[in-house]
Design a protein around this motif. Structure first.
Motif, PDB file in Angstrom:
ATOM      1  N   SER A   1     -76.429  25.891  -6.575  1.00  0.00           N
ATOM      2  CA  SER A   1     -75.679  26.836  -4.830  1.00  0.00           C
ATOM      3  C   SER A   1     -74.708  27.833  -5.248  1.00  0.00           C
ATOM      4  O   SER A   1     -74.003  28.801  -4.890  1.00  0.00           O
ATOM      5  CB  SER A   1     -75.016  25.379  -3.694  1.00  0.00           C
ATOM      6  OG  SER A   1     -74.545  25.044  -3.962  1.00  0.00           O
ATOM      7  N   LEU A   2     -73.958  27.328  -6.263  1.00  0.00           N
ATOM      8  CA  LEU A   2     -72.305  28.181  -6.994  1.00  0.00           C
ATOM      9  C   LEU A   2     -72.737  29.106  -7.312  1.00  0.00           C
ATOM     10  O   LEU A   2     -73.544  29.882  -8.094  1.00  0.00           O
ATOM     11  CB  LEU A   2     -71.982  27.151  -7.877  1.00  0.00           C
ATOM     12  CG  LEU A   2     -71.676  25.398  -7.761  1.00  0.00           C
ATOM     13  CD1 LEU A   2     -71.342  24.409  -9.456  1.00  0.00           C
ATOM     14  CD2 LEU A   2     -70.737  26.037  -7.031  1.00  0.00           C
ATOM     15  N   PRO A   3     -71.651  30.108  -7.323  1.00  0.00           N
ATOM     16  CA  PRO A   3     -71.623  31.109  -8.093  1.00  0.00           C
ATOM     17  C   PRO A   3     -72.020  31.444  -9.860  1.00  0.00           C
ATOM     18  O   PRO A   3     -72.053  30.134 -10.362  1.00  0.00           O
ATOM     19  CB  PRO A   3     -70.955  32.205  -7.754  1.00  0.00           C
ATOM     20  CG  PRO A   3     -69.640  31.237  -7.419  1.00  0.00           C
ATOM     21  CD  PRO A   3     -70.331  30.370  -6.618  1.00  0.00           C
TER      22      PRO A   3
ATOM     23  N   ALA B   1     -64.616  29.441  -0.660  1.00  0.00           N
ATOM     24  CA  ALA B   1     -64.148  30.345  -2.484  1.00  0.00           C
ATOM     25  C   ALA B   1     -62.367  31.203  -2.397  1.00  0.00           C
ATOM     26  O   ALA B   1     -62.613  31.381  -1.036  1.00  0.00           O
ATOM     27  CB  ALA B   1     -64.902  31.071  -2.749  1.00  0.00           C
TER      28      ALA B   1
ATOM     29  N   LEU C   1     -64.550  23.568  -5.045  1.00  0.00           N
ATOM     30  CA  LEU C   1     -65.132  22.633  -4.717  1.00  0.00           C
ATOM     31  C   LEU C   1     -64.209  21.379  -3.887  1.00  0.00           C
ATOM     32  O   LEU C   1     -62.819  20.940  -4.551  1.00  0.00           O
ATOM     33  CB  LEU C   1     -66.082  21.885  -6.025  1.00  0.00           C
ATOM     34  CG  LEU C   1     -66.997  22.810  -5.914  1.00  0.00           C
ATOM     35  CD1 LEU C   1     -67.750  22.577  -7.709  1.00  0.00           C
ATOM     36  CD2 LEU C   1     -68.014  23.007  -5.389  1.00  0.00           C
TER      37      LEU C   1
ATOM     38  N   PRO D   1     -69.655  20.746  -2.439  1.00  0.00           N
ATOM     39  CA  PRO D   1     -68.793  21.767  -1.854  1.00  0.00           C
ATOM     40  C   PRO D   1     -68.984  21.826   0.148  1.00  0.00           C
ATOM     41  O   PRO D   1     -68.140  22.463   0.616  1.00  0.00           O
ATOM     42  CB  PRO D   1     -70.677  22.509  -1.296  1.00  0.00           C
ATOM     43  CG  PRO D   1     -71.572  21.584  -1.916  1.00  0.00           C
ATOM     44  CD  PRO D   1     -71.205  20.332  -2.746  1.00  0.00           C
TER      45      PRO D   1
ATOM     46  N   GLU E   1     -67.442  34.098 -11.972  1.00  0.00           N
ATOM     47  CA  GLU E   1     -66.971  34.780 -10.235  1.00  0.00           C
ATOM     48  C   GLU E   1     -66.031  33.428  -9.500  1.00  0.00           C
ATOM     49  O   GLU E   1     -66.635  32.331 -10.732  1.00  0.00           O
ATOM     50  CB  GLU E   1     -68.069  34.242  -9.555  1.00  0.00           C
ATOM     51  CG  GLU E   1     -69.281  35.734  -9.520  1.00  0.00           C
ATOM     52  CD  GLU E   1     -70.269  35.691  -8.520  1.00  0.00           C
ATOM     53  OE1 GLU E   1     -70.328  35.090  -8.073  1.00  0.00           O
ATOM     54  OE2 GLU E   1     -71.008  36.860  -9.126  1.00  0.00           O
ATOM     55  N   HIS E   2     -65.708  33.497  -8.802  1.00  0.00           N
ATOM     56  CA  HIS E   2     -64.800  31.917  -8.364  1.00  0.00           C
ATOM     57  C   HIS E   2     -65.804  31.417  -7.505  1.00  0.00           C
ATOM     58  O   HIS E   2     -66.315  31.338  -6.555  1.00  0.00           O
ATOM     59  CB  HIS E   2     -63.555  33.050  -7.963  1.00  0.00           C
ATOM     60  CG  HIS E   2     -62.134  33.530  -8.133  1.00  0.00           C
ATOM     61  ND1 HIS E   2     -62.486  34.357  -9.455  1.00  0.00           N
ATOM     62  CD2 HIS E   2     -61.185  32.786  -9.172  1.00  0.00           C
ATOM     63  CE1 HIS E   2     -61.561  34.731  -9.896  1.00  0.00           C
ATOM     64  NE2 HIS E   2     -60.587  33.933  -9.599  1.00  0.00           N
ATOM     65  N   THR E   3     -65.605  30.103  -7.259  1.00  0.00           N
ATOM     66  CA  THR E   3     -65.777  29.460  -6.617  1.00  0.00           C
ATOM     67  C   THR E   3     -64.360  27.740  -5.991  1.00  0.00           C
ATOM     68  O   THR E   3     -63.355  28.215  -7.090  1.00  0.00           O
ATOM     69  CB  THR E   3     -66.559  28.745  -7.066  1.00  0.00           C
ATOM     70  OG1 THR E   3     -67.627  27.561  -6.081  1.00  0.00           O
ATOM     71  CG2 THR E   3     -66.270  27.612  -8.211  1.00  0.00           C
TER      72      THR E   3
ATOM     73  N   THR F   1     -76.048  20.961  -6.098  1.00  0.00           N
ATOM     74  CA  THR F   1     -74.857  21.434  -5.620  1.00  0.00           C
ATOM     75  C   THR F   1     -74.274  22.900  -7.235  1.00  0.00           C
ATOM     76  O   THR F   1     -74.273  23.750  -6.487  1.00  0.00           O
ATOM     77  CB  THR F   1     -73.802  21.013  -5.945  1.00  0.00           C
ATOM     78  OG1 THR F   1     -73.855  20.097  -4.663  1.00  0.00           O
ATOM     79  CG2 THR F   1     -71.745  21.969  -5.823  1.00  0.00           C
TER      80      THR F   1
ATOM     81  N   ARG G   1     -62.503  29.940 -11.378  1.00  0.00           N
ATOM     82  CA  ARG G   1     -63.248  30.845 -12.187  1.00  0.00           C
ATOM     83  C   ARG G   1     -64.280  29.883 -12.904  1.00  0.00           C
ATOM     84  O   ARG G   1     -63.449  29.046 -13.068  1.00  0.00           O
ATOM     85  CB  ARG G   1     -62.883  31.862 -12.799  1.00  0.00           C
ATOM     86  CG  ARG G   1     -63.686  32.809 -12.852  1.00  0.00           C
ATOM     87  CD  ARG G   1     -62.936  34.169 -14.181  1.00  0.00           C
ATOM     88  NE  ARG G   1     -63.118  33.563 -15.678  1.00  0.00           N
ATOM     89  CZ  ARG G   1     -61.913  33.891 -16.244  1.00  0.00           C
ATOM     90  NH1 ARG G   1     -61.113  33.575 -15.120  1.00  0.00           N
ATOM     91  NH2 ARG G   1     -61.236  32.743 -16.887  1.00  0.00           N
TER      92      ARG G   1
END
Length: 223
Positions: free
Chosen positions: A37-39, A148, A47, A64, A43-45, A34, A8
């Motif tokens: 482009s991340l949330p 993700a 990389l 990404p 929120e979860h991601t 990058t 997260r």
């Protein structure tokens, strides 16, 4: 070696994010492209990451896609290009743009990145032009995006070898397959890579057959 981070986003800064992985926060430095482009925070991601180890510093850099991570490692092999300079180049051009600039010998495109001077840009093009075909021919796996995780993900830190590759973008497939076809026809890898890059620039969404035909036209003797 930490090959992937999934968790997260706790906060975002101008050049990095803090990713909470099961209660442990990892600072991950990313390019401008990058980061955009991340949330959102909370929120979860996920990389792919590259760990830089120095005597007094450990830094994680996030990407990404695997192809972008490979470009980062190649760019840092050039004299005068450190991690920040590499992120600046990738942030300005993206991995596809870096590949095209090197294939076409367009060091001015590389110089457009923040903090990159003409001499460094020329070194990037000159030193990496012979490595471009190998990276283009890596096939589908390096282009896979880091998936993700769901909010209750347990596989927080995973090495790249354990990842299942996601389907790659069609253009990357077409470029890799066109490059393979041209080298099988006897064209030198560097020559073939330049032709494929030019063909892709003219028609980014071209299928493999169309890209091969376009590249062959570019390689045909003039006059």
């Amino acid at each position: 070696m930490i090959g992937r981070i999934a968790g997260r986003i706790d906060y975002r800064a101008s050049d990095h994010v803090l990713i909470d992985v099961r209660g442990v926060g990892y600072l991950v430095y990313c390019s401008d492209r990058t980061l955009q482009s991340l949330p959102r925070v909370g929120e979860h991601t996920a990389l792919y990451t590259d760990l830089v180890v120095r005597e007094d510093l450990l830094q994680l850099f996030g990407f990404p896609t695997l192809i972008e991570k490979e470009w980062h490692r190649l760019l840092m092999s050039v004299q005068g290009v450190g991690a920040k300079a590499s992120l600046a180049i990738l942030g300005a051009l993206g991995p596809d743009g870096v590949g095209r600039a090197i294939a076409l010998g367009d060091w001015n495109a590389v110089k457009a990145a923040r903090g990159i001077g003409p001499k460094t840009a020329q070194r990037v093009v000159n030193e990496l032009k012979d490595k471009l075909p190998e990276l283009m021919a890596m096939g589908t796996t390096p282009t896979a995006s880091a998936p993700a995780p769901p909010s209750d993900a347990e596989d927080a830190v995973i090495e790249p070898a354990s990842l299942a590759a996601a389907p790659p973008p069609p253009r990357s497939d077409a470029q890799a397959e066109a490059l393979s076809a041209l080298t099988n026809l006897g064209y030198a890898p560097g020559e073939a890579a330049r032709a494929v890059a030019q063909a892709a620039e003219s028609d980014p969404q071209a299928e493999t057959a169309a890209m091969i035909r376009a590249a062959l036209r570019l390689l045909a003797p003039k006059g």
